[in-house]
Enzyme design. Sequence first.
Site, short mmCIF file in Angstrom:
data_model
loop_
_atom_site.label_atom_id
_atom_site.label_comp_id
_atom_site.label_asym_id
_atom_site.label_seq_id
_atom_site.Cartn_x
_atom_site.Cartn_y
_atom_site.Cartn_z
N SER A 78 12.02 7.47 7.46
CA SER A 78 11.49 7.33 8.82
C SER A 78 11.97 5.77 9.32
O SER A 78 11.65 5.03 8.68
CB SER A 78 9.91 7.31 8.90
N GLY A 89 6.97 -1.28 6.33
CA GLY A 89 8.22 -1.75 6.36
C GLY A 89 9.14 -0.74 6.99
O GLY A 89 8.91 0.20 7.40
N GLU A 90 10.16 -1.21 7.31
CA GLU A 90 11.63 -0.65 7.94
C GLU A 90 12.39 -0.22 6.95
O GLU A 90 13.42 -1.36 6.45
CB GLU A 90 12.00 -1.50 9.09
N ASN A 143 -3.55 6.42 15.78
CA ASN A 143 -4.77 5.85 14.92
C ASN A 143 -5.12 4.54 15.62
O ASN A 143 -4.52 3.38 15.32
CB ASN A 143 -4.39 5.56 13.50
N CYS A 164 -1.09 6.54 9.49
CA CYS A 164 0.09 5.98 9.98
C CYS A 164 -0.25 4.75 10.77
O CYS A 164 -0.97 4.86 11.71
CB CYS A 164 1.06 7.08 11.16
N SER A 179 11.44 6.90 14.90
CA SER A 179 10.10 6.65 15.85
C SER A 179 10.55 6.40 17.29
O SER A 179 11.16 5.07 17.63
CB SER A 179 9.26 5.47 15.27
N CYS A 202 1.27 -0.65 16.10
CA CYS A 202 1.20 -0.75 14.38
C CYS A 202 0.52 -1.89 13.89
O CYS A 202 1.06 -2.91 14.19
CB CYS A 202 2.56 -0.50 13.89
N CYS A 208 6.10 -3.68 16.36
CA CYS A 208 5.76 -2.66 17.26
C CYS A 208 4.34 -3.00 17.61
O CYS A 208 3.54 -3.15 16.73
CB CYS A 208 5.93 -1.18 16.53
N CYS A 248 3.17 8.75 0.71
CA CYS A 248 3.69 7.89 1.91
C CYS A 248 3.88 6.71 1.25
O CYS A 248 2.91 5.83 0.75
CB CYS A 248 2.95 7.97 2.85
N CYS A 271 6.45 -6.06 7.73
CA CYS A 271 7.35 -5.72 8.59
C CYS A 271 7.72 -6.63 9.56
O CYS A 271 7.14 -7.39 10.09
CB CYS A 271 6.95 -4.34 9.16
N GLU A 291 0.90 -1.06 0.19
CA GLU A 291 -0.07 0.11 0.16
C GLU A 291 0.94 1.51 0.01
O GLU A 291 1.98 1.21 0.50
CB GLU A 291 -0.79 0.11 1.16
N1 SAH Z 1 9.48 1.62 10.11
C1 SAH Z 1 9.12 3.04 10.09
C2 SAH Z 1 8.43 3.69 9.13
C3 SAH Z 1 6.94 2.97 9.16
S1 SAH Z 1 5.94 3.66 10.60
C4 SAH Z 1 9.28 3.57 11.49
O1 SAH Z 1 9.24 2.96 12.31
O2 SAH Z 1 9.39 4.70 11.46
C5 SAH Z 1 5.76 5.27 10.22
C6 SAH Z 1 5.21 5.98 11.55
O3 SAH Z 1 3.84 5.59 11.76
C7 SAH Z 1 6.24 5.66 12.99
O4 SAH Z 1 6.66 6.97 13.45
C8 SAH Z 1 5.26 5.00 13.78
O5 SAH Z 1 5.58 5.00 15.24
C9 SAH Z 1 3.80 5.54 13.29
N2 SAH Z 1 2.83 4.83 13.68
C10 SAH Z 1 2.83 3.30 13.79
N3 SAH Z 1 1.56 2.71 14.30
C11 SAH Z 1 0.86 4.00 14.45
C12 SAH Z 1 -0.52 4.09 14.69
N4 SAH Z 1 -1.26 3.07 14.96
N5 SAH Z 1 -1.07 5.34 14.96
C13 SAH Z 1 -0.14 6.39 14.73
N6 SAH Z 1 1.17 6.13 14.41
C14 SAH Z 1 1.47 5.08 14.18
#
Ligand code: SAH
Length: 347
Positions: free
Chosen positions: A197, A165-166, A296, A339, A220, A123, A120, A109, A116, A96
């Site tokens: 990010s 993804g990372e 979110n 996000c 993050s 996420c 986390c 984005c 991933c 996506e």
């Molecule tokens: N792997 C990378 C990029 C993807 S996540 C990273 O970790 O930065 C992109 C951003 O979305 C990160 O800052 C993450 O902390 C945030 N994020 C993840 N889950 C979320 C959620 N449910 N609501 C809001 N932000 C979220």
Amino acid sequence: MNTPQVRPNLYGMGLQELGAVFEALGEKSYRARQATTSMYRQDLLDPAAWTTFSARLRRDIADRYRVERPRISERQLSDDSSVKVVLTLADGQRVEAVAMPTDERMTFCISSQAGCAFGCAFCMTAKLGFLRHLSAGEIVGQVAALMEETGTAHERYNIVFMGMGEPLHNLENVLGALRLLLNKLAFGLGPKRLTVSTVGIPEGIDRLGQEEPRPRLAVSIVSADQATREELMPSAKTFKLDAIADAMRRYGARQRDLPTIEAVMLKGINDRRHHAEALAKFALRAGAKVNLIEFNPTPELPFEPSGEDAIRHTLRILVKAGVGGTVRRSRGKDIAGACGQLALKTP
Ligand code: SAH
């Protein structure tokens, strides 16, 4: 027996690799620059349309190579006019990406991996697990597809690597993609328009910092309290806050923009006074500014978004400590395009 041969894909190749392709065809290396312009500047995916080439060379290329980028197979429009798209890759894997227009600018984005590996807790992409890395062509192809989808011209958009993804776990392909995005013959994006990010991998941050030009960096951090961070992000056990802060400082020392600390705000988890104070201290050590992100929520995750008061309180503590702080409001929440919501599900 006639075994079907998969022709190599030129889309996603860097200038060097393309140079070798043209050399093998008995051509001069400037052909690589012309092909780069045709593929990325002009989005011409049929070599027959590469009119800077002779008819014979166009045929040779079409016989031996493919020029293919991901195609959009599904699209969903949010009430706030963000568009989430699903791209189907050559092997059927889906990823996506999201286009977010505002009055002043367009932001794309994009994803660096399908799924991933980092797990986390807050996420949704983590729930998919790791599916596979995306190639450089599959990464920049998302940009070309979103430009086409939204009618956006070159240099009129920003890119954030904040999809699935990372990015630093797929470093070589992400570096290949960044070079194409920053190359004037290809996408020609200014480095300030690009943000990578990451969950925070010090070695990867250092490696990214060696690039010239280099993108903006966002990390993050979520919580600057080591124990809280470990509960939310398994990678925190391996990549300690101290080492991340030092890597961010090294990165920031080589450019004018400060790196960004991202903190998704979770009610009762990382939004108390002592969390804000730890975040401020970390930011000063890392030489970074802070972006607080509205969480979110989804029923599948055991967290709630912080209240407006807690977010404002955190901001006040940051600003008082001399740290720059902003809040990222959610976009595309109604279409699960915000996000942490990219998980190949329709809401
Ligand atoms: N792997 C990378 C990029 C993807 S996540 C990273 O970790 O930065 C992109 C951003 O979305 C990160 O800052 C993450 O902390 C945030 N994020 C993840 N889950 C979320 C959620 N449910 N609501 C809001 N932000 C979220």
